[in-house]
Enzyme design. Structure first.
Site, PDB file in Angstrom:
ATOM      1  NE  ARG A   1      29.144  23.776  44.840  1.00  0.00           N
ATOM      2  CZ  ARG A   1      29.456  23.338  43.754  1.00  0.00           C
ATOM      3  NH1 ARG A   1      28.540  23.635  42.917  1.00  0.00           N
ATOM      4  NH2 ARG A   1      30.504  22.659  43.344  1.00  0.00           N
TER       5      ARG A   1
ATOM      6  CB  SER B   1      33.452  14.214  49.117  1.00  0.00           C
ATOM      7  OG  SER B   1      32.199  15.174  48.700  1.00  0.00           O
TER       8      SER B   1
ATOM      9  CG  ASP C   1      31.947  12.854  46.209  1.00  0.00           C
ATOM     10  OD1 ASP C   1      31.944  11.717  46.683  1.00  0.00           O
ATOM     11  OD2 ASP C   1      33.031  13.513  45.913  1.00  0.00           O
TER      12      ASP C   1
HETATM   13  C1  G6P Z   1      30.659  17.579  42.616  1.00  0.00           C
HETATM   14  C2  G6P Z   1      30.261  17.625  44.133  1.00  0.00           C
HETATM   15  C3  G6P Z   1      31.504  17.513  45.134  1.00  0.00           C
HETATM   16  C4  G6P Z   1      32.524  16.795  44.820  1.00  0.00           C
HETATM   17  C5  G6P Z   1      32.948  17.146  43.279  1.00  0.00           C
HETATM   18  C6  G6P Z   1      34.071  16.559  43.028  1.00  0.00           C
HETATM   19  O1  G6P Z   1      30.434  18.752  42.183  1.00  0.00           O
HETATM   20  O2  G6P Z   1      29.233  18.720  44.495  1.00  0.00           O
HETATM   21  O3  G6P Z   1      30.972  17.403  46.548  1.00  0.00           O
HETATM   22  O4  G6P Z   1      33.303  16.423  45.822  1.00  0.00           O
HETATM   23  O5  G6P Z   1      32.184  17.187  42.334  1.00  0.00           O
HETATM   24  O6  G6P Z   1      34.586  17.279  42.239  1.00  0.00           O
HETATM   25  P1  G6P Z   1      36.160  18.108  42.416  1.00  0.00           P
HETATM   26  O7  G6P Z   1      36.933  18.022  41.370  1.00  0.00           O
HETATM   27  O8  G6P Z   1      35.694  19.397  43.054  1.00  0.00           O
HETATM   28  O9  G6P Z   1      37.008  17.271  43.702  1.00  0.00           O
HETATM   29  C1  BGC Z   2      36.844   9.842  48.998  1.00  0.00           C
HETATM   30  C2  BGC Z   2      35.700   9.590  48.472  1.00  0.00           C
HETATM   31  C3  BGC Z   2      35.067  10.536  47.599  1.00  0.00           C
HETATM   32  C4  BGC Z   2      36.054  10.555  46.446  1.00  0.00           C
HETATM   33  C5  BGC Z   2      35.684  11.737  45.515  1.00  0.00           C
HETATM   34  C6  BGC Z   2      38.013  10.329  48.060  1.00  0.00           C
HETATM   35  O1  BGC Z   2      39.033  10.532  48.340  1.00  0.00           O
HETATM   36  O2  BGC Z   2      37.372   8.658  49.813  1.00  0.00           O
HETATM   37  O3  BGC Z   2      34.608   9.161  49.524  1.00  0.00           O
HETATM   38  O4  BGC Z   2      33.806  10.233  46.893  1.00  0.00           O
HETATM   39  O5  BGC Z   2      37.471  11.139  46.885  1.00  0.00           O
HETATM   40  O6  BGC Z   2      35.316  13.075  46.005  1.00  0.00           O
END
Ligand code: G6P
Ligand code: BGC
Ligand code: G6P
Ligand code: BGC
Length: 922
Positions: A526, A590, A644
């Site tokens: 995003r 992340s 994140d």
């Molecule tokens: C948030 C952040 C993302 C993050 C996500 C994790 O919304 O903005 O950067 O990685 O949560 O959630 P997801 O389920 O998309 O891995």
């Molecule tokens: C990453 C982290 C991240 C998490 C959630 C993991 O796989 O190593 O840095 O915060 O995923 O997105």
């Protein structure tokens, strides 16, 4: 004259005291009772001593207490206490506190209780008949007598107890008899799924509210206890894994003459006049059906000696059963004046004086006190056994209790608890009263036992269900990992890296500006524009766009990946008409990165789906800058890279200044929190705090979690892009959960336990069950329909039972995830609490991630377990509504303010100065 009266009174007093002395048990005697009970518990469990043991220790085939995943509508029969009850129990959503019950009480005529077995069955059926509208419901049968069970729905009545004596029942399977009687009536059919002792029903009822409840006690008409025993200790039941509830039938204690020293003449008389002489000796000293009788016999004796009722033994006094427990309870009530006691006695037909009332009250007190103490001694043996089973110095446990004696008697429960406290000082035992009888518990057991698959699933997936003790152990392990990660010497080999982020405080409300945030690494890539203005109060405006990141880019070369990011950024700036500006950029990335400053982030390792080459070990800011420069159509200033979790903590911190933890439960999982700088060996300085990105996903990579990983976890790991890494993440996060479920279903189908053994190519295809499917299947209302849809798409033609079983598997897998996260989060919370040196931690945890947000039960389960594991905390869980981009902008706001002050080169130093001011401001 006066002396003669005084002498007579004194001698009368002595006679009464002598009579009652036999009921006063010394501490040593109580210790002995406890020790003997303990021996009998062991004897009952051992194969060779079991046949002759007085405490029968009957297996119940209940392998676990309820965990909130149970649901459905059930019929329950509750036979054997004061009331015979028929109930309809509706467990609505699988949520605790959502049980509805309708019940009807029926009287049981004496001739049926003590008549022929045939009549007994017919009687049951007649009553059932009245409920014929509900007869298609699965039935749980609370049957409050000793039964030799060989399965959850098979129970041979060992012997009648209490007031029952129907013939041709002992030695027969009660469930079979009930089934046959139903068949004979030929009017309706019933599916009897489980037979349950009332102690077990009570334990289950109470455990539904309090997971610490692992013992059920009945102190009513009869007396009995059940508790969760280790399978390996139950020698006559196959299998060593896990636990099973054992119905002790402690009422039989004493059958081998080992408590003769404390039995009195009156106990023997009561026994002799009972329906089952020689049996249930302990019960006859402790339960409601007999206490009144003991009192009556003492009264007769005292009257014979001219000490009561003017020496007149009336017909009334000779009548067996006149003293019911409820009268005993009334007489002993402290609120009653002697006159009222007298009027109760008169109501019972006993013409008494005020002096008589005093003596009767004393007699009742002695008898009931002994009963409560004996139950307490027995309970002390049980809790000590459980404590030793678990190898603990101290045990905290809850006992679920029911029964008229416990409920109605004014002192019974207090004396019982005091005795347990004295005799089992290493156990903290709480007692909770079952408000709804044991029928609810029977329904809960039925819910679990209804499908053959469930027993299999529970047993088979045993390794995925954790007790609070195991969770506390995992919590302790994670605490150690955190310390290793923070220590200078231990960090290089630590698995949980505890990465400094150079973010030193949550937003303070002074941030402002116009920023771009990139958000890469979750399910979506995003780009956002975040405008923070400061007119009257701070306001944030955000616009965002999601960009595709195709698989070939994620797995291609690093330069392609960053070219793609730069291209999307260009497109976004174009659309926002800011291509000519050089807005500060915050980058939520992340993945685990090592920072030496805010705008430098060296990727340590890819995780989740990402595997682009040539990026690990490189500074992602440099890579992105390079890609932007190569394009030459716009300029950018990347001021901060944040994980994140950090972005989430900052986003939530914007709304709640108390937020000091950020966690993600999405595609991946991770947490950050504010650590005291003096504890972070790798960063200079002692004052204030810094946010640490724990990277808890790697917990277990050194083998620390091997004891709780299952064959399915290993298979997931083998098939992943990063085998051997992120082992904790692979047990809990969204990227793997659907796949875990799929692997379990394949195995079940292969063993013929699902889909009639049908295995389709779709079912065998990796990734065909996603975590969003698990969330859909676990929805309370349409979950089963969803399960059917999803499974049908896999071509397996599921039956209704299959769908229920699959729902159950999903619940076990997702529940495990929530439990494990609760343990690691619990470790962070206890660390925060210790850091602050406060008896009670008040804090806010910012959370984001698709699993947490989309799964219907996840959040509630997580919150509940955390509160249980860290009771000395008040935790607010705050969902980040706007992703972590806003948080990234907050960090960038800082960084850009610093740049204004210090010049771009020195932003790290600047941050310290800025934070310094912030601190002094506080
Ligand atoms: C948030 C952040 C993302 C993050 C996500 C994790 O919304 O903005 O950067 O990685 O949560 O959630 P997801 O389920 O998309 O891995
Ligand atoms: C990453 C982290 C991240 C998490 C959630 C993991 O796989 O190593 O840095 O915060 O995923 O997105
Ligand atoms: C609960 C159960 C009964 C049980 C009773 C014991 O309410 O539902 O099945 O036997 O407690 O109490 P009582 O005092 O009635 O024997
Ligand atoms: C029975 C037990 C029962 C208890 C309490 C005893 O007489 O043998 O099975 O749990 O009463 O109702």
């Amino acid at each position: 004259m006066v002396t003669a009266v005084a002498q007579r009174l004194a001698s009368q007093r002595k006679e009464i005291d002598d009579t009652l002395a036999a009921f006063a048990l010394s501490p040593t005697q109580l210790q002995e009772v406890k020790a003997k009970m303990r021996v009998e518990l062991e004897r009952g469990l051992k194969k060779d001593s079991h046949p002759t043991a007085s405490v029968k220790m009957l297996p119940t085939y209940v392998y676990r207490t309820p965990d909130g995943t149970e649901r459905g509508k059930y019929l329950a029969l509750d036979l054997g206490g004061t009331n015979f009850r028929v109930l309809v129990v509706k467990i609505r959503t699988g949520m605790r506190n959502s049980v509805r019950m309708y019940n009807k009480i029926y009287a049981i005529p004496l001739e049926i209780m003590q008549g022929t077995g045939e009549e007994y069955n017919m009687f049951t059926i007649i009553i059932l008949y009245k409920l014929r509208n509900n007869t298609r419901l699965p039935l749980g049968f609370t049957f409050s007598f000793p039964c030799n069970q060989t399965g959850i729905d098979k129970g041979d009545l060992v012997c009648w107890t209490k007031g029952f004596k129907a013939t041709e029942c002992e030695g027969y399977d009660v469930v079979d008899m009930l089934r046959e009687a139903i068949k004979r009536r030929n009017e309706f059919d019933l599916d009897i799924v489980a037979i349950v002792n009332d102690t077990v029903g009570t334990m289950m009822t109470c455990a539904y509210e309090d997971p610490k409840c692992q013992i059920g006690l009945i102190a009513g008409t009869g007396s009995n206890v059940c508790y969760m025993e280790e399978m390996k200790n139950i020698e006559f039941v196959e299998g060593d894994e896990g636990q099973m509830c054992v119905n002790t039938e402690w009422g039989g204690f004493g059958a081998n003459d080992n408590i003769e020293d404390i039995r009195t003449r009156y106990d023997r008389e009561v026994d002799g006049g009972s329906l089952n002489p020689g049996k249930q000796r302990f019960e006859k000293m402790t339960s409601g059906m007999y206490l009144g009788e003991i009192v009556r016999r003492i009264l007769i004796d005292l009257t014979k000696h001219g000490l009561l009722f003017r020496g007149r033994i009336t017909e009334r006094l000779k009548t067996k059963g006149i003293f019911e427990t409820k009268f005993l309870s009334q007489i002993e009530s402290d609120r009653l004046a002697l006159l009222q006691v007298r009027s109760i006695l008169q109501h019972l037909g006993l013409d008494s004086t005020c002096d008589d009332s005093i003596i009767v009250k004393e007699v009742c007190g002695a008898v009931s006190r002994r009963a409560a103490q004996l139950c307490g001694a027995g309970m002390a043996a049980v809790v000590d056994k459980i404590r030793e089973n678990r190898g603990l110095d101290n045990l905290e446990i809850t006992v679920g209790v029911d029964g008229t004696l416990y409920k109605l008697h004014p002192h019974f429960s207090t004396i019982l608890k005091d005795t347990v406290r004295e005799l089992a000082p290493n156990c903290k035992v709480d007692f909770i009263l079952s408000e709804d009888g044991s029928g609810k518990g029977a329904a809960l057991i039925t819910a679990v036992a209804q499908h053959e698959q469930f027993a299999w699933i529970d047993k088979y997936l045993y390794a995925m269900r954790f007790s609070d003790e195991t969770l506390r152990d995992i919590m302790a392990r994670f605490r150690r990992e955190m310390e290793n990660g923070l220590g200078r010497d231990t960090n290089p080999t630590a698995t949980v890296k505890m990465l400094p982020t150079f973010v030193r405080s949550i937003p303070d409300g002074s941030e402002k500006g116009d920023f771009i945030a990139l958000d890469l690494g979750g399910s979506n890539f995003r780009i956002l524009r975040v405008k923070v203005s400061h007119e009257k109060k701070q306001t944030v405006q955000m616009e965002s766009q999601i960009y595709e990141t195709p698989e070939d880019i994620i797995h291609g070369s690093g330069s392609r990946l960053f070219d793609h990011v730069a291209e999307c950024l260009g497109d976004f700036m174009e659309k926002q008409k800011i291509k000519d500006k050089k807005l500060p950029i915050g980058f939520t990335f992340s993945f685990p990165c090592a920072h030496t400053k805010l705008d430098e982030a060296v990727l340590l390792t890819w995780t989740k789906r990402f595997k682009a080459s040539g990026v690990e070990g490189m500074d992602v800011v440099k890579l992105l800058n390079k890609a932007i420069k190569k394009r030459g159509d716009y300029d950018a200033d990347i001021m901060a890279v944040v994980n994140d979790t950090v972005g989430t903590m900052m986003t939530c911190g914007f709304d709640d200044q108390r937020c000091e933890v950020g966690i993600i439960i999405g595609t991946g999982t991770n947490a950050c929190y504010m650590e005291e700088l003096r504890h972070i060996d790798l960063v200079e300085g002692d004052e204030g705090r810094m946010c640490i990105n724990t990277e808890w996903g790697a917990f277990g990579d050194d083998g620390t979690l091997e004891d709780i990983r299952t064959e399915f976890d290993r298979e997931i790991d083998r098939g992943s892009p990063n085998p051997g890494k992120q082992l904790f993440e692979k047990m809990v996060s969204g990227m793997y959960m659907g796949e875990l479920v799929r692997l379990i279903l394949v195995k079940m189908a292969k063993e013929g336990l699902l889909f009639e053994g049908r295995i389709t190519p779709e079912l065998l295809t990796k990734g065909k069950i996603e975590t969003k499917h698990v969330s859909a299947i676990e929805k309370s209302k349409e979950g089963l329909t969803k399960a059917e849809e999803i499974l049908t798409r896999l071509g397996v033609e599921p039956s209704e039972d299959d769908c229920i079983a699959v729902q159950h598997v999903c619940a076990i897998v997702s529940f495990r995830s929530a439990n494990l996260i609760a343990a690691t989060l619990g470790a962070i919370l206890t660390r925060l609490k210790d850091n602050k040196n406060t008896p009670r931690l008040r804090t806010t945890v910012g959370i984001d991630g698709s699993l947490y947000k989309m799964h219907p039960q996840y959040a509630r389960r997580l919150h509940k377990t955390v509160r249980r594991l860290v009771p000395e905390s008040d935790v607010r869980f705050l969902l980040s509504e706007s992703g972590s981009g806003k948080g990234a902008a907050m960090v960038t706001a800082w960084a850009s303010r610093l740049t204004e002050i210090m010049g771009a080169e020195n932003s790290v130093l600047g941050i310290f100065i800025l934070i310094g001011t912030y601190y002094f401001k506080l």
